[in-house]
Motif scaffolding. Structure first.
Motif, mmCIF file in Angstrom:
data_model
loop_
_atom_site.group_PDB
_atom_site.id
_atom_site.type_symbol
_atom_site.label_atom_id
_atom_site.label_comp_id
_atom_site.label_asym_id
_atom_site.label_seq_id
_atom_site.Cartn_x
_atom_site.Cartn_y
_atom_site.Cartn_z
ATOM 1 N N SER A 184 37.869 40.277 29.256
ATOM 2 C CA SER A 184 37.492 40.362 30.285
ATOM 3 C C SER A 184 37.238 40.337 31.661
ATOM 4 N N LEU A 185 38.099 39.370 31.993
ATOM 5 C CA LEU A 185 38.194 37.969 33.384
ATOM 6 C C LEU A 185 39.388 39.055 33.528
ATOM 7 N N SER A 186 40.568 39.114 32.300
ATOM 8 C CA SER A 186 41.378 39.481 33.214
ATOM 9 C C SER A 186 41.243 41.456 33.710
ATOM 10 N N ALA A 187 40.449 41.634 33.222
ATOM 11 C CA ALA A 187 40.302 42.873 33.438
ATOM 12 C C ALA A 187 39.539 43.260 34.800
ATOM 13 N N ALA A 188 38.703 42.717 35.665
ATOM 14 C CA ALA A 188 38.280 42.206 36.260
ATOM 15 C C ALA A 188 39.510 42.166 37.505
ATOM 16 N N ILE A 189 40.013 40.293 36.929
ATOM 17 C CA ILE A 189 41.149 40.644 38.383
ATOM 18 C C ILE A 189 41.460 41.424 38.278
ATOM 19 N N ARG A 190 41.828 42.566 37.174
ATOM 20 C CA ARG A 190 43.150 43.691 38.089
ATOM 21 C C ARG A 190 42.060 44.845 38.819
ATOM 22 N N HIS A 191 40.872 45.016 38.637
ATOM 23 C CA HIS A 191 40.133 46.007 38.936
ATOM 24 C C HIS A 191 40.304 45.250 40.533
ATOM 25 N N PHE A 192 40.139 44.118 40.819
ATOM 26 C CA PHE A 192 40.069 43.308 42.568
ATOM 27 C C PHE A 192 40.938 43.586 43.123
ATOM 28 N N GLY A 193 42.212 43.223 42.261
ATOM 29 C CA GLY A 193 43.484 43.503 42.900
ATOM 30 C C GLY A 193 44.462 44.785 42.759
ATOM 31 N N ALA A 194 43.818 45.891 42.806
ATOM 32 C CA ALA A 194 43.777 47.598 42.980
ATOM 33 C C ALA A 194 42.684 48.325 43.543
ATOM 34 N N TRP A 195 41.693 47.416 44.043
ATOM 35 C CA TRP A 195 40.061 48.035 44.875
ATOM 36 C C TRP A 195 40.400 47.157 45.911
ATOM 37 N N GLU A 196 40.817 48.651 47.292
ATOM 38 C CA GLU A 196 41.387 48.366 48.561
ATOM 39 C C GLU A 196 40.330 48.369 49.251
ATOM 40 N N ALA A 197 40.007 47.127 49.953
ATOM 41 C CA ALA A 197 38.452 46.900 50.403
ATOM 42 C C ALA A 197 38.929 45.801 50.623
ATOM 43 N N PRO A 198 37.512 45.093 51.210
ATOM 44 C CA PRO A 198 37.784 43.321 51.453
ATOM 45 C C PRO A 198 36.779 42.430 50.516
ATOM 46 N N VAL A 199 37.092 42.932 49.595
ATOM 47 C CA VAL A 199 36.644 41.985 48.536
ATOM 48 C C VAL A 199 37.137 40.400 48.158
ATOM 49 N N GLN A 200 36.202 40.302 47.097
ATOM 50 C CA GLN A 200 36.691 38.943 46.339
ATOM 51 C C GLN A 200 35.908 38.369 44.906
ATOM 52 N N LEU A 201 36.517 38.752 44.089
ATOM 53 C CA LEU A 201 35.949 38.655 43.339
ATOM 54 C C LEU A 201 36.056 36.709 43.114
ATOM 55 N N ARG A 202 34.559 35.786 42.601
ATOM 56 C CA ARG A 202 34.490 34.751 42.516
ATOM 57 C C ARG A 202 34.064 34.322 41.235
ATOM 58 N N PHE A 203 34.443 32.882 40.475
ATOM 59 C CA PHE A 203 33.828 32.496 39.421
ATOM 60 C C PHE A 203 34.216 30.909 39.471
ATOM 61 N N THR A 204 33.561 30.507 38.396
ATOM 62 C CA THR A 204 33.636 29.000 37.969
ATOM 63 C C THR A 204 34.090 28.800 37.052
ATOM 64 N N THR A 205 34.236 27.350 36.722
ATOM 65 C CA THR A 205 34.592 27.189 35.306
ATOM 66 C C THR A 205 34.891 25.887 35.379
ATOM 67 N N LYS A 206 34.503 25.339 33.739
ATOM 68 C CA LYS A 206 35.005 23.971 32.951
ATOM 69 C C LYS A 206 35.990 23.849 31.947
ATOM 70 N N PHE A 207 36.950 25.059 32.135
ATOM 71 C CA PHE A 207 37.907 25.288 31.166
ATOM 72 C C PHE A 207 39.612 25.124 32.031
ATOM 73 N N ALA A 208 40.627 25.653 30.861
ATOM 74 C CA ALA A 208 41.426 24.764 31.380
ATOM 75 C C ALA A 208 42.659 26.185 30.896
ATOM 76 N N GLY A 209 41.961 27.170 30.479
ATOM 77 C CA GLY A 209 42.938 28.733 29.645
ATOM 78 C C GLY A 209 43.244 29.406 30.453
ATOM 79 N N VAL A 210 44.237 28.965 31.898
ATOM 80 C CA VAL A 210 44.579 30.146 32.810
ATOM 81 C C VAL A 210 45.833 30.768 32.763
ATOM 82 N N GLU A 211 46.264 30.592 30.658
ATOM 83 C CA GLU A 211 47.822 30.887 31.472
ATOM 84 C C GLU A 211 48.043 32.943 31.314
#
Length: 372
Positions: A184-211
């Motif tokens: 779900s997170l990857s899908a949200a990042i793609r959605h914001f990356g394709a969104w042609e508008a001044p927007v930002q997705l934010r999230f915080t984490t205590k995990f490290a699996g960012v690959e």
């Protein structure tokens, strides 16, 4: 920004040799019929089955049999080991403001697999702490456009206007901790990356699996903040990635062009707290030492608790030495009239002054967004 190192940097493994992140493996996966009506829900089930996890397809859309009033500890343990694939109710599509972090909160899931003894979700979510992930992701993401240009945190703030309309995705979950199961997170990042508008997705984490995130077309529209604390507080954060792994993951994302952040929380007066938090900031600076001009923010959040959250946490973690004695705190009322307990004013002032000064010294150019 630049980072300032006042000691000789300690050797760090190259990014490509970072040790693999530990990934949560639920003991059971429950799936509602409604979740299977959505392609994303079926994809989550396929991921779980590919990992060899036991999947139970429910006959109704209700999650039942999760409580155990005779043995609350057993109910907690079973719930924490359960992933439920469900659909977000219509109320989830009516977004709520989430100051001071962002304009709006939206949820990819509710619940978290970690075992943090200060977990603020203990006072926010009702019932056993099952991690519920939402299958109707298309509806959740498609709903965001109606909130563009609105909000009272960044949309109307001169200091943070460059962030655009901000959407917080980690209010009720840690989306990275379950990303290997949901996508779900990857899908949200793609959605914001394709969104042609001044927007930002934010999230915080205590995990490290960012690959899975490193090569996504994020276009700088997702800020990943790592929730970190002094080393002396590590025993309060069961089931999370080690601090060194989180900081290494932050460096990897910064090298991949992501805006990143530190959420230092919950700030506690641990033994020798001044030196402890300075060491944390030193390690963060080292993690970013080879990143040219990282876009870095810092959020400073002190520990607080409510009577309700204290009762829940003491039931979940009996014997914890987390300092939650009302006599040592200052009683405050929230804007909703409920009670919370914070540190006394003199200690709050001392911690704020020290951390603000050390952030400036260790991470010059980093923006402190707020102290609370």
């Amino acid at each position: 920004m630049t980072v300032l190192l006042t000691e000789e940097p300690r050797p760090r493994p190259p990014a490509e040799r970072r040790r693999p992140a530990r990934l949560w493996q639920p003991r059971r996966v429950l799936v509602t019929p409604a979740a299977l009506d959505h392609a994303h829900g079926r994809q989550i089930v396929a991921r779980a089955e590919a990992l060899g996890l036991p999947v139970e397809r429910l006959k109704s859309n209700r999650l039942t049999g999760l409580r155990d009033d005779e043995n609350p500890r057993r109910a907690y343990a079973q719930a924490k080991a359960t992933l439920a694939v469900v659909t977000a109710p219509p109320t989830k599509l009516k977004l709520q403001p989430i100051p001071p972090s962002a304009d709006w909160r939206f949820d990819l899931a509710e619940g978290c697999p970690a075992h943090c003894q200060y977990c603020y979700l203990a006072g926010s979510l009702s019932g056993p702490p099952v991690t519920r992930v939402y299958a109707n992701l298309d509806a959740i993401l498609g709903n965001l456009d109606s909130y563009l240009g609105q909000g009272g945190v960044t949309s109307t703030s001169e200091a943070r206007a460059a962030e655009g309309t901000t959407f917080e995705a980690s209010c009720y979950t840690d989306p990275l901790g379950i990303e290997h199961l949901t996508g779900s997170l990857s899908a949200a990042i793609r959605h914001f990356g394709a969104w042609e508008a001044p927007v930002q997705l934010r999230f915080t984490t205590k995990f490290a699996g960012v690959e899975p995130l490193l090569d996504l077309p994020h276009r700088g529209r997702t800020r990943v903040r790592f929730s970190v604390n002094a080393a002396a507080a590590a025993h309060y954060e069961g089931g999370t990635a080690p601090l060194a792994d989180r900081l290494a993951a932050m460096g990897a994302l910064a090298r991949a062009g992501y805006p990143v952040g530190l959420t230092i929380a919950p700030i506690l007066p641990v033994e020798d707290w001044q030196e402890a938090y300075d060491a944390l900031l030193r390690d963060a600076a080292e993690a970013l030492a080879d990143v040219s001009e990282p876009d870095l923010t810092v959020e400073l959040i002190t520990h607080r608790f409510t009577p309700g959250s204290k009762t829940v946490l003491e039931g979940w973690y009996p014997g914890s030495d987390l300092p939650m004695r009302e006599a040592e705190r200052t009683r405050k009322l929230t804007k909703f009239g409920s009670v919370k307990y914070v540190f006394p004013g003199d200690l709050m002032k001392a911690m704020r002054a020290h951390l603000t000064e050390r952030v400036a010294a260790r991470l010059p150019g980093a923006r402190i967004l707020y102290w609370t």
